[in-house]
Write a protein that holds these residues in place. Structure first.
Motif, mmCIF file in Angstrom:
data_model
loop_
_atom_site.group_PDB
_atom_site.id
_atom_site.type_symbol
_atom_site.label_atom_id
_atom_site.label_comp_id
_atom_site.label_asym_id
_atom_site.label_seq_id
_atom_site.Cartn_x
_atom_site.Cartn_y
_atom_site.Cartn_z
ATOM 1 N N UNK A 672 -6.668 -88.671 -13.371
ATOM 2 C CA UNK A 672 -7.840 -87.852 -13.033
ATOM 3 C C UNK A 672 -8.676 -87.552 -14.268
ATOM 4 N N UNK A 673 -8.007 -87.265 -15.395
ATOM 5 C CA UNK A 673 -8.736 -86.969 -16.631
ATOM 6 C C UNK A 673 -9.436 -88.220 -17.146
ATOM 7 N N UNK A 674 -8.758 -89.380 -17.052
ATOM 8 C CA UNK A 674 -9.415 -90.641 -17.436
ATOM 9 C C UNK A 674 -10.647 -90.903 -16.570
ATOM 10 N N UNK A 720 -0.651 -95.693 -21.595
ATOM 11 C CA UNK A 720 -1.190 -95.860 -22.953
ATOM 12 C C UNK A 720 -2.296 -96.915 -22.957
ATOM 13 N N UNK A 721 -2.029 -98.028 -22.274
ATOM 14 C CA UNK A 721 -3.010 -99.108 -22.227
ATOM 15 C C UNK A 721 -4.267 -98.668 -21.472
ATOM 16 N N UNK A 722 -4.068 -98.045 -20.324
ATOM 17 C CA UNK A 722 -5.198 -97.611 -19.506
ATOM 18 C C UNK A 722 -6.038 -96.571 -20.249
ATOM 19 N N UNK A 723 -5.358 -95.596 -20.857
ATOM 20 C CA UNK A 723 -6.082 -94.545 -21.575
ATOM 21 C C UNK A 723 -6.791 -95.105 -22.806
ATOM 22 N N UNK A 724 -6.148 -96.111 -23.459
ATOM 23 C CA UNK A 724 -6.804 -96.765 -24.601
ATOM 24 C C UNK A 724 -8.072 -97.482 -24.170
ATOM 25 N N UNK A 725 -8.024 -98.113 -22.995
ATOM 26 C CA UNK A 725 -9.220 -98.789 -22.486
ATOM 27 C C UNK A 725 -10.336 -97.784 -22.192
ATOM 28 N N UNK A 726 -9.972 -96.615 -21.653
ATOM 29 C CA UNK A 726 -10.967 -95.573 -21.384
ATOM 30 C C UNK A 726 -11.568 -95.065 -22.692
ATOM 31 N N UNK A 780 -10.988 -107.586 -27.255
ATOM 32 C CA UNK A 780 -12.245 -106.875 -27.520
ATOM 33 C C UNK A 780 -12.058 -105.687 -28.452
ATOM 34 N N UNK A 781 -10.824 -105.401 -28.889
ATOM 35 C CA UNK A 781 -10.590 -104.257 -29.782
ATOM 36 C C UNK A 781 -11.007 -104.644 -31.200
ATOM 37 N N UNK A 782 -11.963 -103.959 -31.797
ATOM 38 C CA UNK A 782 -12.387 -104.307 -33.170
ATOM 39 C C UNK A 782 -11.325 -103.909 -34.189
ATOM 40 N N UNK A 783 -11.253 -104.695 -35.271
ATOM 41 C CA UNK A 783 -10.286 -104.367 -36.342
ATOM 42 C C UNK A 783 -10.678 -103.083 -37.043
ATOM 43 N N UNK A 784 -9.656 -102.354 -37.501
ATOM 44 C CA UNK A 784 -9.882 -101.144 -38.295
ATOM 45 C C UNK A 784 -10.204 -101.571 -39.728
#
Length: 958
Positions: A672-674, A720-726, A780-784
């Motif tokens: 719900x928060x996501x 973790x994966x879903x929240x990271x995508x959000x 699609x995650x950019x490098x730090x």
């Protein structure tokens, strides 16, 4: 491998893969249009060589295709018709009219059967006093072989005389349970005697049991005794009827249901008459009456008018029974048998009841009063013993009876003094619509009743039960409630009060506003709170709650009823309180159509959900936890503060603190928060302000804090994966990295076996699925800037390398193969997909040679790991796995590699040969793969595939 990765043009590939559009002319066809089926009927002539004529007819209705094919001539129907020529013959017009008449006069499903009342009577009419029962010395006398028929008849008559002349012994001081056990033994003895062809013994048992119905020494147990004894009588009647019916079977063809006496053979008729003659020789009235009534149905074998002639005679026999209680139950049994065998003979039933009315004054006679004094039984209790019998008699009479007859019977009851007992039975048996239409008349009759006899509150309860089923005239509704509640509120006994109030609450909810409902609830609280009387009335209180929420399902209105929540406080026992809370939540989820932010509803339902949550302990079953969590989640989903996102998040934070012991609720809160964060992004169209960016970070923090408290490891990984995508979608890059790092660090903790639906299963397949999803996100995650190139991919590969895989598993290599898919996609100038307003590595590095070199190093490491594993599978028992993996890796190279490179081309050929080397390759798969390569070679940029196809031989398994 990736130094020679194939350059991809995703747009053109997507266009090429689209299905070809072909214009279709549907005409009149539409998939949702009703189907018209044409039924063909074919008539075939018996003569050889004759032509068959076919007639077709169309029907617009949808027909059963199987029925139309079989045309009513399925093999089972033909077999049944051949086996039973009597039933197969077409009925004559007279037989059809007779059958229709019988069906119209038969008892329908709307008639409440005796069996439904049996359990209630046994539970209600109990005793703690000692009982007695007469037990006959049943034994079979030895007879000499070859004795004459007259000797056999004389012996049987002597046995019957023995029974009546005191060959029984009396068992004293039996408890109620001992008595019931003894009756059950007699029932079993009857069946055993019958099955062993001891018909006289069976009759003796039935006579003995019938005699027990003349005994009223423990009068409050009499209704239950009647139920137990008549069960034995019913068994006897069924055995006799089936015995005679079995004698009517001729040439393996049994009698039809609606047989006539003319179709019964002489042997069966003689046997039937023999039974009636035996019963007629019973000296005592009560056993003679009951046993004959039990086999009343057997009159069908003798004459068409047998039953209609016997019923009036049996009705008149009851006049000889002096005890009014015994007599009324005898009338009830006659009505019961009469409704089963001849429900159309209502005249006899009516006569039975009118006879009872003529003897009604006996109930208040001196003989009965003296008997009650001896047994210390009060008149109100004694009168309730009549209720089951009178209720049943009136139910039989009132079934499909015209209003004129019911009105006449009501008038007759009015004329009798002290008629409260009759009045109660009338209200119990007559149609609810009839009672409701005359509610004020009945209230007037109730007022005139003598209070010392049948309690008035039971009369009002019976009236209330009718008004719950049918509506009274609108102008009388308030007056009816006032008159009833005047009596109910004066009741001192809490149990009497709550039994009445429970019924009238439904009437109040059906016809009045929350003001009247509130008044009733307040009165219930007032009566049930002193001395904690509510503790003995939880079922009735639960029923009241159920009725209130059935009729008031607008929860804003419900919680504005001032006394509703104080009423809930009376449920002090935790198990009952939780059941009530579940009932309320189920109603809310069922009826609440729109989301709500009403503070009254939210506070009340949060309290109710908290009560359910707090009942969970170490002993709570998993199913119960799931049910409670589903109800709480249903509530959470219905809460919406609209655009006030901060208030919405505050609600979720409060809910997390209240429901921390139910894992499915925490999972729902995270989702719900996501969803709230993504809704914020939608409203801002991806361009966050300083305020909304801070709010989104707060949502992300909520999820990051909550996920570790969950016990299921795959739930945590996916969240973790879903929240990271959000977080990534909302440009919270550092927070997204934190989620992905947490997921990577959690992978080593995945156990080898996990519980799925209560069964332990290997976790490899679940881990493979998760990692493939994870790789798709990592693209699609950019490098730090401070962590180095592809730091998340490297970390994940290290974890996969160190993870302990099963010896017979190839999942590790399959994962490595999927990593090659990811690395190949990373070498493209433009990635296949992006996150809006987030620059991925294709933009950050812009195809930099150092970046591509790092990818090549990773790919070389992965490829070497795959090839090393393929080598280890060279043993005989693992050759099949080697073949499958080789083909899997071949397809990866085919899809992602640039096969113009000689080394890569040769590797592909080697893998193809390895897959077929030992005969384990699936030939169909290999053929289809080769066909695909040849098809691709026709495209201009894939012309080199034609050379490859020539180098890929197909080997047969032989």
């Amino acid at each position: 491998f990736l130094r020679h990765a194939r350059s991809r043009n995703y747009v053109s590939e997507s266009e090429a893969c689209k299905p070809e559009c072909v214009p279709l002319d549907f005409g009149d066809y539409h998939p949702l249009k009703p189907i018209t089926v044409t039924e063909s009927k074919t008539k075939k002539m018996n003569r050889k060589g004759s032509t068959s004529s076919t007639s077709s007819s169309s029907s617009s209705s949808v027909m059963d295709p199987l029925s139309s094919v079989l045309d009513g001539t399925d093999p089972l129907s033909l077999f049944a018709a051949a086996a039973d020529p009597v039933t197969a013959a077409p009925p004559t017009d007279g037989a059809r009219r007779k059958r229709d008449k019988d069906e119209s006069s038969a008892v329908g499903s709307d008639f409440e059967p005796w069996s439904s009342k049996r359990g209630e009577i046994l539970a209600r009419y109990t005793t703690t006093e000692k009982l007695s029962i007469v037990s006959g010395g049943f034994h079979r006398k030895a007879t000499t072989t070859g004795s004459a028929v007259s000797e056999k008849v004389r012996t049987r008559l002597e046995e019957l005389d023995d029974l009546e002349e005191g060959s029984q012994k009396e068992l004293l001081n039996l408890t109620q349970q001992d008595y019931m056990n003894r009756i059950e033994e007699l029932n079993q003895s009857l069946k055993d005697a019958w099955s062993s062809d001891q018909k006289v013994k069976a009759l003796k048992i039935v006579i003995q049991c019938s005699k027990l119905l003349s005994d009223t020494t423990v009068i409050q147990f009499y209704p239950s005794k009647f139920v137990l004894i008549t069960d034995i009588l019913d068994t006897f009647g069924k055995l006799v009827y089936e015995r005679i019916l079995s004698m009517c079977v001729d040439n393996r063809v049994s009698l039809p249901d609606n047989f006539s006496p003319e179709s019964v053979n002489d042997t069966a008729k003689e046997t039937c008459l023999n039974w009636f003659f035996k019963i007629a020789s019973i000296r005592e009235l009560i056993p003679r009456f009951y046993v004959e009534a039990a086999i009343l149905k057997c009159n069908k074998f003798l004459s068409k008018t047998g039953i209609s002639e016997c019923l009036p005679r049996l009705t008149s026999m009851i006049r000889g029974i002096g005890d009014p209680l015994v007599a009324v139950y005898a009338r009830a049994y006659l009505c019961r048998v009469g409704m089963e065998v001849a429900p159309q003979l209502k005249e006899s039933l009516n006569k039975n009841f009118f006879d009872f009315l003529l003897t009604f004054k006996q109930i208040h006679g001196d003989t009965v009063q003296n008997q009650l004094v001896v047994q210390c039984v009060e008149i109100p209790l004694y009168l309730t013993l009549y209720s089951p019998a009178i209720d049943w008699i009136l139910q039989c009479i009132a079934y499909h009876a015209p209003d004129v007859l019911l009105t006449e019977m009501m008038e007759r009851c009015k004329k009798l003094g002290n008629n409260a007992l009759l009045l109660n039975s009338v209200m119990s048996a007559f149609r609810a619509e009839f009672i409701a239409a005359r509610s004020m008349d009945f209230i007037g009759m109730i007022k005139e009743c003598d209070e010392s006899g049948f309690p008035k509150h039971l009369l009002f309860r019976s009236l209330g039960l009718n008004l719950a089923l049918a509506d009274p005239p609108e102008n009388d509704r308030l007056q009816i409630l006032n008159e009833a509640w005047k009596v109910i509120t004066k009741l001192k006994n809490p149990q009497d009060y709550i039994n009445c109030a429970e019924v009238w609450v439904e009437y109040t909810c059906r016809h009045f506003t929350k003001r009247e409902v509130n008044t009733v609830l307040a009165d219930v609280i007032k009566h049930m709170t002193p001395d904690r009387a509510f503790e003995d009335a939880y079922p009735q209180l639960q029923s009241i709650i159920q009725k209130v929420i059935t009729y008031i399902y607008d929860f804003a209105l419900l919680f504005s009823v001032e006394k509703f929540l104080p009423f809930l406080d009376m449920f002090q026992k935790e198990s009952v309180r939780v059941e009530v809370c579940k009932c309320i939540m189920e109603s809310f989820i069922k009826h609440q159509q729109e989301s709500t932010k009403d503070p009254v509803i939210l506070n009340a339902l949060l309290h109710i959900c908290k009560t359910m949550h707090d009942s969970v302990n170490a002993l709570t079953l998993e199913d119960e936890k799931r049910m409670l969590a589903a109800l709480i989640n249903g509530f959470i989903k219905m809460v919406s503060f609209g655009r006030d996102f901060e208030q919405q998040l505050s609600f979720y934070v409060e809910a997390r603190s209240m429901f921390c012991n139910l894992e499915p609720v925490l999972v729902q809160l995270i989702h719900s928060v996501n969803q709230l964060a993504m809704e914020t992004r939608r409203v801002m169209k991806g361009n966050h302000s300083r305020k909304t960016a801070a709010f989104v970070r707060a949502c992300v923090a909520f999820c990051f804090i909550t996920i570790p408290s969950l016990s299921s490891i795959f739930t945590r990984l996916n969240l973790y994966l879903h929240s990271g995508q959000v977080a990534l979608a909302n440009q919270c890059l550092s927070q997204a990295d934190a989620f992905f790092k947490a997921a990577v660090s959690l992978v080593p903790e995945v156990p080898k076996m996990i519980s799925v639906d209560g069964k332990m299963r290997p976790s490899d397949a679940f881990l493979l699925e998760f990692l493939c999803n994870f790789f798709s996100t990592l693209l699609v995650v950019p490098d730090h800037p401070e962590q180095g190139v592809l730091f998340l991919v490297r970390g994940l590969l290290n974890v996969i390398q160190d993870y302990t895989w099963e010896d017979n598993s190839d999942d590790k290599v399959r994962i490595y193969t999927n990593v090659l898919h990811l690395l190949s996609a990373m070498t493209q100038e433009a990635f296949i997909y992006h996150v809006d307003k987030v620059d991925s590595n294709d933009t950050l590095y812009g195809g930099d040679s150092k970046f591509l070199a790092e990818i090549n190093k990773l790919s070389e490491t992965v490829v070497s790991q795959i090839l090393d594993h393929l080598k280890t599978l060279g043993k005989e028992e693992t050759l099949k796995r080697q073949s499958q993996l080789a083909l899997y890796f071949f397809n990866t190279i085919l899809a992602h590699g640039d096969l113009r490179n000689n080394r890569l081309n040769q590797l592909a050929v080697n893998l193809w040969n390895l897959a077929q080397k030992h005969g384990f390759a699936d030939t169909k798969t290999m053929v289809k793969t080769l066909e695909y390569i040849k098809r691709q070679s026709k495209q201009p940029e894939m012309s080199h595939f034609s050379d490859l196809a020539l180098r890929l031989p197909l080997q047969s398994r032989t």
